[in-house]
Design a protein around this motif. Structure first.
Motif, PDB file in Angstrom:
ATOM      1  N   MET A  36       0.844  -1.171   0.000  1.00 23.84           N
ATOM      2  CA  MET A  36       0.000   0.000   0.000  1.00 23.84           C
ATOM      3  C   MET A  36       0.888   1.232   0.000  1.00 23.84           C
ATOM      4  SD  MET A  36      -2.923   1.135   2.734  1.00 23.84           S
ATOM      5  CE  MET A  36      -3.735  -0.419   2.687  1.00 23.84           C
ATOM      6  N   THR A  37       0.516   2.232  -0.777  1.00 22.01           N
ATOM      7  CA  THR A  37       1.331   3.439  -0.862  1.00 22.01           C
ATOM      8  C   THR A  37       0.481   4.659  -0.524  1.00 22.01           C
ATOM      9  OG1 THR A  37       0.873   3.667  -3.200  1.00 22.01           O
ATOM     10  CG2 THR A  37       2.877   2.479  -2.603  1.00 22.01           C
ATOM     11  N   ALA A  38       1.169   5.687  -0.085  1.00 20.61           N
ATOM     12  CA  ALA A  38       0.511   6.957   0.199  1.00 20.61           C
ATOM     13  C   ALA A  38       0.321   7.710  -1.107  1.00 20.61           C
ATOM     14  CB  ALA A  38       1.360   7.764   1.179  1.00 20.61           C
ATOM     15  N   MET A  39      -0.258   8.886  -1.017  1.00 22.02           N
ATOM     16  CA  MET A  39      -0.539   9.661  -2.222  1.00 22.02           C
ATOM     17  C   MET A  39       0.730  10.022  -2.978  1.00 22.02           C
ATOM     18  SD  MET A  39      -3.626  12.100  -0.980  1.00 22.02           S
ATOM     19  CE  MET A  39      -4.221  12.478  -2.611  1.00 22.02           C
ATOM     20  N   ASP A  40       1.856  10.141  -2.288  1.00 19.17           N
ATOM     21  CA  ASP A  40       3.091  10.498  -2.977  1.00 19.17           C
ATOM     22  C   ASP A  40       3.860   9.259  -3.438  1.00 19.17           C
ATOM     23  OD1 ASP A  40       4.024   9.518  -0.617  1.00 19.17           O
ATOM     24  OD2 ASP A  40       5.143  11.300  -0.047  1.00 19.17           O
ATOM     25  N   GLU A  41       3.201   8.116  -3.421  1.00 21.35           N
ATOM     26  CA  GLU A  41       3.748   6.850  -3.910  1.00 21.35           C
ATOM     27  C   GLU A  41       4.870   6.279  -3.050  1.00 21.35           C
ATOM     28  OE1 GLU A  41       2.249   5.065  -6.247  1.00 21.35           O
ATOM     29  OE2 GLU A  41       0.805   6.682  -6.362  1.00 21.35           O
ATOM     30  N   ARG A  42       5.073   6.810  -1.841  1.00 20.56           N
ATOM     31  CA  ARG A  42       6.018   6.198  -0.915  1.00 20.56           C
ATOM     32  C   ARG A  42       5.286   5.132  -0.118  1.00 20.56           C
ATOM     33  NH1 ARG A  42       8.799  11.114   2.121  1.00 20.56           N
ATOM     34  NH2 ARG A  42       7.121  12.283   1.199  1.00 20.56           N
ATOM     35  N   PRO A  43       5.966   4.070   0.274  1.00 18.73           N
ATOM     36  CA  PRO A  43       5.302   3.068   1.103  1.00 18.73           C
ATOM     37  C   PRO A  43       4.790   3.708   2.390  1.00 18.73           C
ATOM     38  CG  PRO A  43       7.445   2.279   0.371  1.00 18.73           C
ATOM     39  CD  PRO A  43       7.338   3.718  -0.029  1.00 18.73           C
ATOM     40  N   VAL A  44       3.669   3.179   2.890  1.00 16.97           N
ATOM     41  CA  VAL A  44       3.057   3.735   4.092  1.00 16.97           C
ATOM     42  C   VAL A  44       4.024   3.693   5.264  1.00 16.97           C
ATOM     43  CG1 VAL A  44       1.197   3.443   5.761  1.00 16.97           C
ATOM     44  CG2 VAL A  44       0.714   3.238   3.325  1.00 16.97           C
ATOM     45  N   SER A  45       4.809   2.614   5.405  1.00 17.47           N
ATOM     46  CA  SER A  45       5.743   2.529   6.519  1.00 17.47           C
ATOM     47  C   SER A  45       6.782   3.639   6.458  1.00 17.47           C
ATOM     48  CB  SER A  45       6.427   1.160   6.549  1.00 17.47           C
ATOM     49  OG  SER A  45       7.168   0.968   5.368  1.00 17.47           O
ATOM     50  N   THR A  46       7.195   4.027   5.264  1.00 19.44           N
ATOM     51  CA  THR A  46       8.136   5.137   5.113  1.00 19.44           C
ATOM     52  C   THR A  46       7.475   6.441   5.528  1.00 19.44           C
ATOM     53  OG1 THR A  46       9.229   3.990   3.297  1.00 19.44           O
ATOM     54  CG2 THR A  46       9.642   6.338   3.497  1.00 19.44           C
ATOM     55  N   ALA A  47       6.219   6.621   5.172  1.00 16.79           N
ATOM     56  CA  ALA A  47       5.487   7.829   5.556  1.00 16.79           C
ATOM     57  C   ALA A  47       5.342   7.888   7.070  1.00 16.79           C
ATOM     58  CB  ALA A  47       4.121   7.868   4.883  1.00 16.79           C
ATOM     59  N   HIS A  48       5.038   6.746   7.701  1.00 11.54           N
ATOM     60  CA  HIS A  48       4.928   6.714   9.165  1.00 11.54           C
ATOM     61  C   HIS A  48       6.267   7.026   9.811  1.00 11.54           C
ATOM     62  CE1 HIS A  48       0.797   5.449   9.623  1.00 11.54           C
ATOM     63  NE2 HIS A  48       0.973   4.524   8.699  1.00 11.54           N
ATOM     64  N   THR A  49       7.335   6.512   9.242  1.00  7.75           N
ATOM     65  CA  THR A  49       8.673   6.794   9.762  1.00  7.75           C
ATOM     66  C   THR A  49       8.978   8.278   9.647  1.00  7.75           C
ATOM     67  OG1 THR A  49       9.432   4.586   9.136  1.00  7.75           O
ATOM     68  CG2 THR A  49      11.123   6.244   9.517  1.00  7.75           C
ATOM     69  N   LEU A  50       8.646   8.855   8.518  1.00  7.46           N
ATOM     70  CA  LEU A  50       8.878  10.281   8.312  1.00  7.46           C
ATOM     71  C   LEU A  50       8.074  11.114   9.313  1.00  7.46           C
ATOM     72  CD1 LEU A  50      10.187  12.524   6.642  1.00  7.46           C
ATOM     73  CD2 LEU A  50       8.233  12.378   5.087  1.00  7.46           C
ATOM     74  N   ILE A  51       6.826  10.757   9.521  1.00  5.96           N
ATOM     75  CA  ILE A  51       5.985  11.464  10.491  1.00  5.96           C
ATOM     76  C   ILE A  51       6.562  11.323  11.890  1.00  5.96           C
ATOM     77  CG2 ILE A  51       3.729  11.450  11.620  1.00  5.96           C
ATOM     78  CD1 ILE A  51       2.548  10.770   8.836  1.00  5.96           C
TER      79      ILE A  51
ATOM     80  N   GLU B 118       9.696  10.861  12.684  1.00  6.20           N
ATOM     81  CA  GLU B 118      10.905  11.694  12.758  1.00  6.20           C
ATOM     82  C   GLU B 118      10.549  13.163  12.945  1.00  6.20           C
ATOM     83  OE1 GLU B 118      13.581  11.043   9.505  1.00  6.20           O
ATOM     84  OE2 GLU B 118      13.615   8.880   9.823  1.00  6.20           O
ATOM     85  N   ILE B 119       9.554  13.623  12.217  1.00  7.16           N
ATOM     86  CA  ILE B 119       9.130  15.018  12.348  1.00  7.16           C
ATOM     87  C   ILE B 119       8.601  15.269  13.758  1.00  7.16           C
ATOM     88  CG2 ILE B 119       7.418  16.722  11.580  1.00  7.16           C
ATOM     89  CD1 ILE B 119       7.720  15.451   8.753  1.00  7.16           C
ATOM     90  N   GLU B 120       7.781  14.349  14.265  1.00  5.40           N
ATOM     91  CA  GLU B 120       7.266  14.494  15.632  1.00  5.40           C
ATOM     92  C   GLU B 120       8.408  14.531  16.640  1.00  5.40           C
ATOM     93  OE1 GLU B 120       4.639  11.157  15.973  1.00  5.40           O
ATOM     94  OE2 GLU B 120       2.885  12.350  15.435  1.00  5.40           O
ATOM     95  N   GLY B 121       9.413  13.693  16.427  1.00  4.83           N
ATOM     96  CA  GLY B 121      10.568  13.676  17.320  1.00  4.83           C
ATOM     97  C   GLY B 121      11.318  14.993  17.311  1.00  4.83           C
TER      98      GLY B 121
ATOM     99  N   ALA C 294      11.637  17.509  20.456  1.00  8.31           N
ATOM    100  CA  ALA C 294      12.960  17.916  20.948  1.00  8.31           C
ATOM    101  C   ALA C 294      13.093  19.440  20.967  1.00  8.31           C
ATOM    102  CB  ALA C 294      14.058  17.296  20.083  1.00  8.31           C
ATOM    103  N   GLU C 295      12.621  20.093  19.927  1.00  6.45           N
ATOM    104  CA  GLU C 295      12.700  21.555  19.893  1.00  6.45           C
ATOM    105  C   GLU C 295      11.817  22.172  20.966  1.00  6.45           C
ATOM    106  OE1 GLU C 295      13.945  25.174  19.376  1.00  6.45           O
ATOM    107  OE2 GLU C 295      14.879  23.426  18.464  1.00  6.45           O
ATOM    108  N   SER C 296      10.674  21.576  21.195  1.00  7.32           N
ATOM    109  CA  SER C 296       9.791  22.049  22.263  1.00  7.32           C
ATOM    110  C   SER C 296      10.477  21.911  23.625  1.00  7.32           C
ATOM    111  CB  SER C 296       8.485  21.250  22.249  1.00  7.32           C
ATOM    112  OG  SER C 296       7.686  21.581  23.350  1.00  7.32           O
ATOM    113  N   ALA C 297      11.165  20.809  23.839  1.00 15.40           N
ATOM    114  CA  ALA C 297      11.887  20.605  25.107  1.00 15.40           C
ATOM    115  C   ALA C 297      13.012  21.627  25.254  1.00 15.40           C
ATOM    116  CB  ALA C 297      12.443  19.190  25.174  1.00 15.40           C
TER     117      ALA C 297
END
Length: 117
Positions: free
Chosen positions: A1-16, A18-21, A25-28
């Motif tokens: 299954m792929t996201a709208m940008d054709e990346r695998p969903v697991s890659t999109a979750h990983t990217l999200i 990383e962004i959340e992390g 960290a910046e908030s801390a």
């Protein structure tokens, strides 16, 4: 299954993740700087250079404590997850055993009924 940008969903979750992390960290860091400024404001006898050094050291200590708390919480989450996985596994085994016992009981009842005829 792929996201709208054709990346695998697991890659999109990983990217999200990383962004959340990075955002967390910046908030801390911002929270540590704000706490340091609040602390240093109470020390009105410090020179500007001393105040800056106190703020830097306080922010470092605050951030270190925050990281330690996060590590402790993450470790505890893994412990709890393991406990729940063990309990789920045991419950699944009990349900399977109960189902097999019930099925064998039904088979025995059917055999008794058919042999009684």
């Amino acid at each position: 299954m792929t996201a709208m940008d054709e990346r695998p969903v697991s890659t999109a979750h990983t990217l999200i993740s990383e962004i959340e992390g990075h955002l967390l960290a910046e908030s801390a860091r911002a929270e540590s700087r704000a706490a340091a400024e609040t602390f240093a404001q109470r020390l009105d006898w410090l020179s500007p250079a001393e105040r800056a050094e106190v703020e830097r050291l306080y922010a470092e200590d605050h951030l270190t404590l925050t990281r330690q708390a996060w590590r402790h919480i993450a470790g505890r989450c893994l412990d709890v997850r393991g406990e729940y996985e063990d309990r789920y596994r045991m419950l699944r085994q009990r349900v399977l055993a109960g189902g097999l016992l019930a099925a064998s009981g039904m088979v025995a009842c059917v055999v008794v009924v058919l042999t009684a005829r």
